[in-house]
Design an enzyme around this catalytic site. Structure first.
Site, PDB file in Angstrom:
ATOM      1  N   ARG A  71       0.629  -1.169  -0.103  1.00 13.81           N
ATOM      2  CA  ARG A  71       0.036   0.151   0.012  1.00 13.81           C
ATOM      3  C   ARG A  71       0.876   1.372   0.045  1.00 13.81           C
ATOM      4  O   ARG A  71       0.607   2.416  -0.676  1.00 13.81           O
ATOM      5  CB  ARG A  71      -0.980   0.084   1.251  1.00 13.81           C
ATOM      6  CG  ARG A  71      -2.096  -1.015   1.182  1.00 13.81           C
ATOM      7  CD  ARG A  71      -3.005  -0.933   2.326  1.00 13.81           C
ATOM      8  NE  ARG A  71      -3.664   0.168   2.419  1.00 13.81           N
ATOM      9  CZ  ARG A  71      -4.173   0.486   3.778  1.00 13.81           C
ATOM     10  NH1 ARG A  71      -4.098  -0.066   4.716  1.00 13.81           N
ATOM     11  NH2 ARG A  71      -4.730   1.688   3.686  1.00 13.81           N
ATOM     12  N   ASN A 103      -8.244   8.988   5.888  1.00  9.56           N
ATOM     13  CA  ASN A 103      -7.412   8.374   4.858  1.00  9.56           C
ATOM     14  C   ASN A 103      -5.936   8.367   5.760  1.00  9.56           C
ATOM     15  O   ASN A 103      -5.651   9.363   6.280  1.00  9.56           O
ATOM     16  CB  ASN A 103      -7.036   9.072   3.668  1.00  9.56           C
ATOM     17  CG  ASN A 103      -8.432   8.995   2.924  1.00  9.56           C
ATOM     18  OD1 ASN A 103      -9.328   8.307   3.153  1.00  9.56           O
ATOM     19  ND2 ASN A 103      -8.844   9.936   2.126  1.00  9.56           N
ATOM     20  N   VAL A 104      -5.072   7.443   5.461  1.00 11.00           N
ATOM     21  CA  VAL A 104      -3.789   7.231   5.955  1.00 11.00           C
ATOM     22  C   VAL A 104      -2.469   7.531   4.763  1.00 11.00           C
ATOM     23  O   VAL A 104      -1.336   7.367   5.147  1.00 11.00           O
ATOM     24  CB  VAL A 104      -3.471   5.972   6.486  1.00 11.00           C
ATOM     25  CG1 VAL A 104      -4.492   5.700   7.783  1.00 11.00           C
ATOM     26  CG2 VAL A 104      -3.755   4.925   5.514  1.00 11.00           C
ATOM     27  N   HIS A 120      -7.010   8.210  11.439  1.00  9.38           N
ATOM     28  CA  HIS A 120      -6.694   6.932  11.677  1.00  9.38           C
ATOM     29  C   HIS A 120      -5.054   6.682  11.361  1.00  9.38           C
ATOM     30  O   HIS A 120      -4.835   5.721  11.035  1.00  9.38           O
ATOM     31  CB  HIS A 120      -7.382   6.089  10.417  1.00  9.38           C
ATOM     32  CG  HIS A 120      -9.043   5.989  10.686  1.00  9.38           C
ATOM     33  ND1 HIS A 120      -9.762   5.634   9.759  1.00  9.38           N
ATOM     34  CD2 HIS A 120      -9.707   5.893  11.751  1.00  9.38           C
ATOM     35  CE1 HIS A 120     -11.131   5.674  10.168  1.00  9.38           C
ATOM     36  NE2 HIS A 120     -10.920   5.781  11.420  1.00  9.38           N
ATOM     37  N   CYS A 128       6.892   0.972  17.496  1.00 10.21           N
ATOM     38  CA  CYS A 128       6.788  -0.500  17.812  1.00 10.21           C
ATOM     39  C   CYS A 128       5.819  -0.624  18.718  1.00 10.21           C
ATOM     40  O   CYS A 128       4.917   0.221  19.227  1.00 10.21           O
ATOM     41  CB  CYS A 128       8.374  -0.601  18.671  1.00 10.21           C
ATOM     42  SG  CYS A 128       8.191   0.475  20.259  1.00 10.21           S
ATOM     43  N   CYS A 147      12.538  -2.780  17.096  1.00  5.78           N
ATOM     44  CA  CYS A 147      12.531  -1.387  17.559  1.00  5.78           C
ATOM     45  C   CYS A 147      13.985  -1.384  18.005  1.00  5.78           C
ATOM     46  O   CYS A 147      14.701  -2.323  18.640  1.00  5.78           O
ATOM     47  CB  CYS A 147      11.562  -1.527  18.641  1.00  5.78           C
ATOM     48  SG  CYS A 147      11.860   0.334  19.535  1.00  5.78           S
ATOM     49  N   CYS A 150      13.830  -0.772  22.134  1.00  6.70           N
ATOM     50  CA  CYS A 150      13.364  -1.843  22.892  1.00  6.70           C
ATOM     51  C   CYS A 150      13.279  -3.284  22.338  1.00  6.70           C
ATOM     52  O   CYS A 150      12.688  -4.408  22.906  1.00  6.70           O
ATOM     53  CB  CYS A 150      11.922  -1.591  23.623  1.00  6.70           C
ATOM     54  SG  CYS A 150      10.672  -1.668  22.083  1.00  6.70           S
ATOM     55  N   THR A 188     -16.689   9.398   1.742  1.00  4.56           N
ATOM     56  CA  THR A 188     -16.744   8.550   2.728  1.00  4.56           C
ATOM     57  C   THR A 188     -17.916   7.566   2.780  1.00  4.56           C
ATOM     58  O   THR A 188     -19.052   8.354   2.585  1.00  4.56           O
ATOM     59  CB  THR A 188     -16.397   9.053   4.175  1.00  4.56           C
ATOM     60  OG1 THR A 188     -16.458   7.943   5.265  1.00  4.56           O
ATOM     61  CG2 THR A 188     -17.542  10.197   4.529  1.00  4.56           C
ATOM     62  N   PRO A 214     -20.457  10.396  -5.153  1.00  7.27           N
ATOM     63  CA  PRO A 214     -21.124   9.863  -6.470  1.00  7.27           C
ATOM     64  C   PRO A 214     -22.421   8.738  -5.814  1.00  7.27           C
ATOM     65  O   PRO A 214     -23.542   8.869  -6.557  1.00  7.27           O
ATOM     66  CB  PRO A 214     -20.249   8.830  -7.535  1.00  7.27           C
ATOM     67  CG  PRO A 214     -18.891   9.167  -6.779  1.00  7.27           C
ATOM     68  CD  PRO A 214     -18.800   9.724  -5.424  1.00  7.27           C
TER      69      PRO A 214
HETATM   70  N1  APR Z   1     -15.440  10.988  -5.349  1.00  3.72           N
HETATM   71  C1  APR Z   1     -16.028  11.085  -4.096  1.00  3.72           C
HETATM   72  N2  APR Z   1     -16.509   9.654  -3.319  1.00  3.72           N
HETATM   73  C2  APR Z   1     -16.046   8.771  -3.799  1.00  3.72           C
HETATM   74  C3  APR Z   1     -15.294   8.507  -5.261  1.00  3.72           C
HETATM   75  C4  APR Z   1     -14.975   9.814  -5.712  1.00  3.72           C
HETATM   76  N3  APR Z   1     -14.043   9.781  -6.836  1.00  3.72           N
HETATM   77  N4  APR Z   1     -15.103   7.397  -5.548  1.00  3.72           N
HETATM   78  C5  APR Z   1     -15.924   6.597  -4.429  1.00  3.72           C
HETATM   79  N5  APR Z   1     -16.337   7.300  -3.678  1.00  3.72           N
HETATM   80  C6  APR Z   1     -17.125   7.087  -2.464  1.00  3.72           C
HETATM   81  C7  APR Z   1     -17.847   5.613  -2.419  1.00  3.72           C
HETATM   82  O1  APR Z   1     -19.239   5.748  -2.859  1.00  3.72           O
HETATM   83  C8  APR Z   1     -17.947   5.535  -0.907  1.00  3.72           C
HETATM   84  O2  APR Z   1     -19.144   6.057  -0.308  1.00  3.72           O
HETATM   85  O3  APR Z   1     -16.140   7.035  -1.390  1.00  3.72           O
HETATM   86  C9  APR Z   1     -16.716   6.298  -0.142  1.00  3.72           C
HETATM   87  C10 APR Z   1     -15.521   5.103   0.016  1.00  3.72           C
HETATM   88  O4  APR Z   1     -16.004   4.565   1.170  1.00  3.72           O
HETATM   89  P1  APR Z   1     -15.219   3.603   1.993  1.00  3.72           P
HETATM   90  O5  APR Z   1     -14.440   2.636   1.060  1.00  3.72           O
HETATM   91  O6  APR Z   1     -15.894   2.752   2.838  1.00  3.72           O
HETATM   92  O7  APR Z   1     -14.009   4.313   2.563  1.00  3.72           O
HETATM   93  P2  APR Z   1     -14.030   5.020   3.899  1.00  3.72           P
HETATM   94  O8  APR Z   1     -15.273   5.689   4.011  1.00  3.72           O
HETATM   95  O9  APR Z   1     -13.006   6.139   3.889  1.00  3.72           O
HETATM   96  O10 APR Z   1     -13.870   3.984   4.962  1.00  3.72           O
HETATM   97  C11 APR Z   1     -13.718   4.427   6.501  1.00  3.72           C
HETATM   98  O11 APR Z   1     -13.135   2.253   6.813  1.00  3.72           O
HETATM   99  O12 APR Z   1     -11.674   0.455   6.267  1.00  3.72           O
HETATM  100  C12 APR Z   1     -11.697   1.412   7.396  1.00  3.72           C
HETATM  101  O13 APR Z   1      -9.901   2.687   8.333  1.00  3.72           O
HETATM  102  C13 APR Z   1     -10.826   2.471   6.957  1.00  3.72           C
HETATM  103  O14 APR Z   1     -10.629   4.633   6.974  1.00  3.72           O
HETATM  104  C14 APR Z   1     -11.433   3.854   6.506  1.00  3.72           C
HETATM  105  C15 APR Z   1     -12.652   3.548   7.084  1.00  3.72           C
END
Ligand code: APR
Length: 244
Positions: A71, A103-104, A120, A128, A147, A150, A188, A214
């Site tokens: 990743r 996001n990380v 996150h 460590c 580490c 330690c 999200t 979307p």
């Molecule tokens: N622009 C905007 N939104 C988008 C796009 C885009 N180009 N492409 C996809 N999406 C939307 C999808 O419709 C979905 O609702 O982004 C969202 C992604 O959702 P997830 O994959 O669930 O990601 P996220 O919400 O960041 O997950 C939250 O879950 O797995 C854990 O720690 C991880 O931080 C993450 C957390």
């Protein structure tokens, strides 16, 4: 889309404090798969939830470490997209915009966003297991190093399922959300807590809520819904906000 963009730009102009929550969708336009997208290659048969946990790491440190190495390389091979850049520009031009990201990947920072609350953690940091000693890890070893202080195993500096959100990140996010007049969720699914609870908290404190995605998400109520990709909507929002 243009009506909702104009509506959101007006809310941005009127709001004294704005809080933005981003998820993996904003990085999708850079070519980084979202969490709910099927994984690629060797990892295709695994769900992130199966790999991003302390148990998974303890059970097979090398395997989980290799997923993070894959990743990290993936994220470093892509560039911030117009959505990241427009959001960074918005933050520079709005007097009080707080960014909380799930996001990380560090792409917000690479796009020029200065103060990012990493809810996150960050995939480019390592620490460590036993004492949280931060560790610089050069190149890409295919096994987790130990580490230097330690001798315990080194793990990625991200928040795994079942772990708590870093205290400062949580308290800063809650404070910013409580005082926001406008809360914008971008990319999200709003399915993972406690990040997913921020929109309701904002609303309870009287904020207008908006979403750029979307698809629909699990956000309970959205006053302004922009059903578009972040890389398309955010540059348009920046133009509307700056009145150009
Ligand atoms: N622009 C905007 N939104 C988008 C796009 C885009 N180009 N492409 C996809 N999406 C939307 C999808 O419709 C979905 O609702 O982004 C969202 C992604 O959702 P997830 O994959 O669930 O990601 P996220 O919400 O960041 O997950 C939250 O879950 O797995 C854990 O720690 C991880 O931080 C993450 C957390």
């Amino acid at each position: 889309m243009s009506d909702t963009i104009r509506q959101l730009a007006e809310s941005l102009q009127q709001a004294e404090h704005v809080t933005v929550l981003t998820g993996s969708g904003i990085s999708a336009d850079s070519g980084v798969p979202t969490f709910r997208d099927p994984q690629e290659g060797l990892w295709a048969k695994y769900q992130p939830q199966d790999l991003a946990s302390p148990d998974a790491f303890l059970k097979d440190p090398d395997f989980v470490w290799q997923w993070y190495q894959w990743r990290r390389k993936k994220v470093l091979s892509v560039e911030p997209n117009p959505g990241h850049k427009a959001l960074a520009e918005l933050a520079h031009s709005h007097p009080s915009l707080t960014l909380v990201t799930q996001n990380v990947d560090g792409l917000h920072q690479r796009a020029g966003h200065e103060d990012v609350i990493e809810f996150h953690g960050n995939i480019h940091r390592n620490l460590c297991l036993d004492n949280g000693h931060m560790m610089r890890v050069e190149d890409y070893p295919d096994k987790p190093p130990r580490c230097r202080i330690c001798d315990s195993l080194v793990r990625p500096g991200v928040v795994w399922f079942g772990e708590s959100i870093p205290e400062t990140a949580l308290s800063r996010s809650l404070a910013a959300t409580r005082k926001a007049e406008l809360f914008i969720a971008i990319g999200t699914s709003a399915t993972v807590y406690p990040a997913a609870s921020l929109a309701d908290l904002a609303r309870e404190h009287g904020a207008t809520t908006a979403e750029i995605n979307p698809q629909t998400s699990d956000m309970n109520t959205v006053d302004i819904a922009i059903r578009a990709r972040a890389a398309e909507a955010l540059p348009a929002l920046l133009v509307a906000y700056q009145g150009r």
